[in-house]
Write a protein that holds these residues in place. Structure first.
Motif, short mmCIF file in Angstrom:
data_model
loop_
_atom_site.label_atom_id
_atom_site.label_comp_id
_atom_site.label_asym_id
_atom_site.label_seq_id
_atom_site.Cartn_x
_atom_site.Cartn_y
_atom_site.Cartn_z
N ALA A 157 0.75 -1.16 -0.05
CA ALA A 157 0.11 -0.19 0.18
C ALA A 157 0.99 1.33 0.04
CB ALA A 157 -1.01 0.19 1.30
N SER A 158 1.91 1.21 -0.58
CA SER A 158 2.92 2.44 -0.67
C SER A 158 2.43 3.39 -1.70
CB SER A 158 4.40 1.67 -1.01
OG SER A 158 4.84 1.03 -0.16
N MET A 211 5.41 7.58 0.25
CA MET A 211 6.22 6.67 1.02
C MET A 211 7.16 6.00 0.23
SD MET A 211 2.81 4.80 2.57
CE MET A 211 3.82 3.50 3.17
N GLN A 212 7.15 5.92 -1.08
CA GLN A 212 8.35 5.26 -2.09
C GLN A 212 9.57 6.43 -1.91
OE1 GLN A 212 7.36 3.31 -5.53
NE2 GLN A 212 5.36 3.54 -5.33
N LEU A 250 7.74 3.58 10.29
CA LEU A 250 8.79 4.80 10.20
C LEU A 250 8.48 5.56 8.67
CD1 LEU A 250 10.93 6.66 11.26
CD2 LEU A 250 12.47 4.91 10.45
N GLU A 251 8.30 4.57 7.66
CA GLU A 251 8.13 5.22 6.30
C GLU A 251 7.02 5.95 6.19
OE1 GLU A 251 6.85 2.88 2.22
OE2 GLU A 251 8.98 2.13 3.07
N MET A 252 5.86 5.32 6.84
CA MET A 252 4.61 6.18 6.74
C MET A 252 4.88 7.61 7.58
SD MET A 252 1.83 3.53 7.81
CE MET A 252 1.65 1.89 6.79
N GLN A 299 5.75 13.59 7.00
CA GLN A 299 6.95 14.54 7.19
C GLN A 299 7.26 15.34 5.85
OE1 GLN A 299 10.29 13.43 8.99
NE2 GLN A 299 11.13 15.48 9.71
N LEU A 300 7.18 14.38 4.70
CA LEU A 300 7.40 14.94 3.37
C LEU A 300 6.26 15.93 2.58
CD1 LEU A 300 9.23 11.80 1.69
CD2 LEU A 300 10.03 14.09 2.06
#
Length: 785
Positions: free
Chosen positions: A108-109, A113-114, A131-133, A138-139
């Protein structure tokens, strides 16, 4: 309001907590891109690996076409513009599939997230996924959607050390992303999912099948028209890995050093001109290699803008044997005779000369410095225009001695000659013959200044490279460093009038430096040009210009080794002509026009000065009103003669009657000596009255010893009985001279005779006295081996 207060406090608390976490856990550093140098039209000239040895070329926002954006979103994240980095519905759906084993396992990226994963690669675990989420959110807080999509397209892998859509487009299709067809765009969109299994050039058949599958799906979704999909399905795929763009390697490295940390650097180069100049130079030098000549450098300047449009630092950058990575445009070499146009332009502005002013071209000793012409021959007296067109050395040194070396070097400093500026206190008269250091860049801009009517300005190598925040919102660490800008102020080096006069002379075709075979060539370009050859035939120069362009050519060896064939006219000018005929063949057919500050006047053919009382032969010459000398010609001098014409009288010994008057040429002593040595007849003044009791002294008319040179050391071979030459120049009235060695009489000789003697070793005082009692001394050292 009271009911909303707890909610507002909660929002503030969460906002503060988010800000604190953002500070404690900042985003990963910006991706380090491969520096790209662009041509003036925006095409890629040269690319470099990034510091991690990857091809990661920055895709600009304008290069993300609507088709590319639509394909990526349809394939990777249809709801990209509607979520805040995480797609909750996709996460729930993926969790259900993964938990119950229903359908394909997914992560579900989102695209965001990628990007987080590509910026900060980690092992694929559930904690890292969380953490990626967080990073994705943040991005989203830091960047716009367009910037996040740009980051994604700059980071996606394409196998090996290739990352980003632009890298793949240039390395596989030789064009930027915004020039790709629909089929090519879809091809680049599918490879990042399987960068190892779908390698262009190795798995093209599998790539075509996958590409067509996605094309049909896009067609079903109505993303593109039926005709566009049909055409894309039929397009063949013959892509394979190509070499990265590598034009202008010397300038590319120069600009990358000038703009450190900048991903995309705009240059002023014209891609077509650069490619042609490189090909011409490489092929030309190949033909010279049997002559012991291995390299060349070329610089092409647009006179109107001062923009460098072609920059060839060597014949072959990859030729390690001949030091091809050296930059011949910036290398400091001896300029030979290429500085003479500036000297004569300055002398014209000082009123010292005009084009038809005669200059002595005879052996001359300038306080111990005795220059020679390139062909070892002298021509007596020559007008300035011939002295420049034939690149005679002795007249140039004479003009420099009158102008003054400091005046000349000050102008060179103002024209950006750095080595001259550094060495100025040590430079002498040999400067005009190449006794200084200069670069092709400096010399070529000097000739641009001639084309610009004497107006100097620095050359332009780079386009607009503002030190701004990058398009993807990520600041480069190097951007904060202010780059030193070396600028020299625009200035008027010499007048428009003198610039035109020099151009008019340099455009003449009756000259010895016209290459053999070009006399009747229909390919001879309409240019003004000047050649130069350094001492020892180590450097050959040819620099030419018309109204539109100035081209500078250097030919030689980076090792400094000379070659008998290495002269400006023989090896540099043919390449200059080829470059003009190839690069500037469609230049407007116009030429320089004389400015209003110039005028014509009649001058005496014998001197080039305005006619005096005895000037029957006259011609027309340009001059600068109010600047050029108004001194009248006095090339003939009235002399009082005895009735029989055997003796000449001075005013002190002239009788009251019984004499007559006659005109005799007023020649410089060195010209008299040259004519006598060459057997050139001239009307010679009779000897002075021997009964004259006047004591005649004064060192201003004393003999000038031309050999031996003052303060020189002569090394003689003891076994060969070598001798030393004695020669001098004298006043026209002198008939005999008396030679002394260490104050001991050696012999008497005619004033123009060259005599030889066997000198003793050690310190010697050589003296020469004339028959009027005037004396000159020089000191030399003789060593026997």
């Amino acid at each position: 309001m009271r009911r909303l207060a707890p909610f507002l406090w909660l929002v503030l608390l969460l906002g503060g907590l988010g800000g604190l976490l953002d500070r404690l856990f900042p985003l990963p550093p910006a991706p380090r891109y491969s520096p790209i140098v662009l041509a003036a039209d925006g095409t890629v000239l040269h690319t470099f690996l990034n510091p991690t040895q990857k091809w990661r070329m920055k895709t600009e926002l304008r290069e993300i076409t609507p088709a590319l954006r639509q394909i990526i979103l349809a394939k990777e994240d249809r709801y990209f513009y509607y979520h805040f980095g995480i797609n909750p519905l996709a996460i729930l759906k993926a969790a259900g599939r993964n938990a119950f084993g229903a359908g394909r396992t997914t992560g579900a990226s989102t695209i965001t997230m990628q990007v987080a994963r590509l910026l900060e690669p980690k092992e694929r675990t559930w904690p890292n996924k969380l953490l990626e989420m967080l990073r994705a959110v943040q991005l989203e807080a830091h960047y716009s959607k367009a910037e996040i999509l740009q980051l994604y397209l700059n980071l996606v892998p394409y196998g090996g050390n290739i990352e980003g859509v632009k890298s793949a487009a240039l390395l596989y299709f030789q064009q930027p992303p915004d020039y790709l067809s629909l089929a090519q765009t879809v091809t680049l969109a599918i490879i990042p999912n399987r960068p190892r299994g779908l390698v262009l050039g190795q798995h093209n058949a599998a790539i075509v099948r996958e590409r067509n599958r996605w094309l049909r799906r896009l067609g079903q979704q109505g993303a593109f028209s039926r005709q566009a999909i049909a055409d894309a399905l039929l397009e063949p795929l013959a892509a394979r890995r190509q070499a990265a763009p590598a034009l202008a390697p010397h300038l590319a490295r120069r600009l990358v050093r000038q703009f450190p940390g900048q991903a995309i650097i705009a240059s002023t180069l014209q891609r077509g001109k650069q490619a042609k100049a490189e090909d011409l130079t490489r092929n030309y030098v190949r033909r010279l290699q049997p002559l012991g000549i291995s390299n060349a450098a070329v610089l092409v300047i647009n006179n109107r803008t001062r923009a460098v449009e072609a920059y060839v630092g060597s014949a072959d950058f990859r030729d390690a044997l001949n030091k091809g990575q050296n930059d011949g445009i910036r290398a400091v070499r001896s300029p030979g005779s290429t500085l003479k146009p500036l000297l004569y332009a300055l002398a014209l502005d000082k009123g010292l000369v005009t084009p038809k002013r005669l200059l002595p071209d005879v052996p001359t000793n300038f306080a111990g410095y005795q220059p020679e012409n390139f062909d070892k021959r002298c021509h007596g007296e020559v007008p300035l225009d011939r002295a420049l067109a034939y690149s005679l050395n002795i007249p140039a040194v004479r003009v420099l001695s009158e102008l003054g070396v400091p005046t000349f070097t000050d102008k060179l400093r103002a024209a950006g000659f750095r080595r001259v500026a550094r060495d100025a206190p040590r430079l002498g008269l040999s400067t005009i013959l190449g006794g200084c250091g200069a670069t092709l860049e400096e010399l070529t801009n000097l000739y641009v200044t001639l084309a610009a009517g004497g107006q100097y300005a620095p050359l332009r190598f780079a386009g607009k490279n503002e030190d701004l925040r990058s398009e993807n919102g990520v600041r480069s660490e190097n951007r904060k460093q202010k780059q030193p800008v070396e600028s020299i102020q625009d200035s008027q080096l010499f007048s428009e009038a003198s610039a035109f006069l020099i151009t008019d002379i340099l455009a003449q075709l009756t000259r010895p430096d016209l290459p053999v075979g070009y006399e009747t060539s229909i390919r001879l370009p309409k240019i003004a040009w000047k050649t130069g050859t350094s001492y020892g035939r180590r450097d050959a120069w040819s620099i030419g210009y018309n109204k539109e362009y100035t081209i500078g050519v250097w030919v030689g060896n980076f090792s400094g080794q000379g070659s008998p064939a290495l002269t400006g006219s023989d090896v540099a000018t043919p390449l200059l002509f080829d470059l003009f005929n190839t690069l500037a063949y469609n230049s407007p057919n116009n030429w320089f026009q004389p400015p209003a500050s110039l005028d014509f006047r009649l001058v005496c053919t014998e001197t080039g000065l305005p006619p005096g009382e005895n000037c029957p032969n006259q011609l027309i010459d340009y001059f600068l009103p109010g600047i050029s000398t108004a001194q009248r010609c006095q090339h003939q001098r009235e002399v009082l003669l005895s009735a029989d014409g055997q003796f000449a009288f001075c005013r002190a010994c002239a009788p009251a009657a019984g004499f007559r008057r006659a005109l005799y040429p007023e020649l410089l002593p060195e010209v008299v000596a040259f004519r006598a040595a060459q057997g050139i007849p001239y009307r010679q003044r009779p000897p002075h009255n021997p009964a004259c009791q006047r004591v005649r002294g004064g060192r201003e008319q004393a003999p000038g010893i031309t050999s031996p040179l003052a303060n020189a050391e002569y090394v003689l071979n003891k076994g060969e009985q070598q001798q030393l030459l004695l020669s001098c120049t004298t006043d026209g009235e002198v008939r005999q001279v008396y030679w002394y060695v260490n104050d001991r009489f050696l012999r008497v000789a005619p004033a123009t005779e060259r005599i030889f003697f066997r000198p003793p070793p050690g310190q010697l005082k050589i003296s020469c006295a004339d028959d009027h009692g005037r004396n000159t001394d020089v000191r030399v050292t003789v060593t026997e081996l």
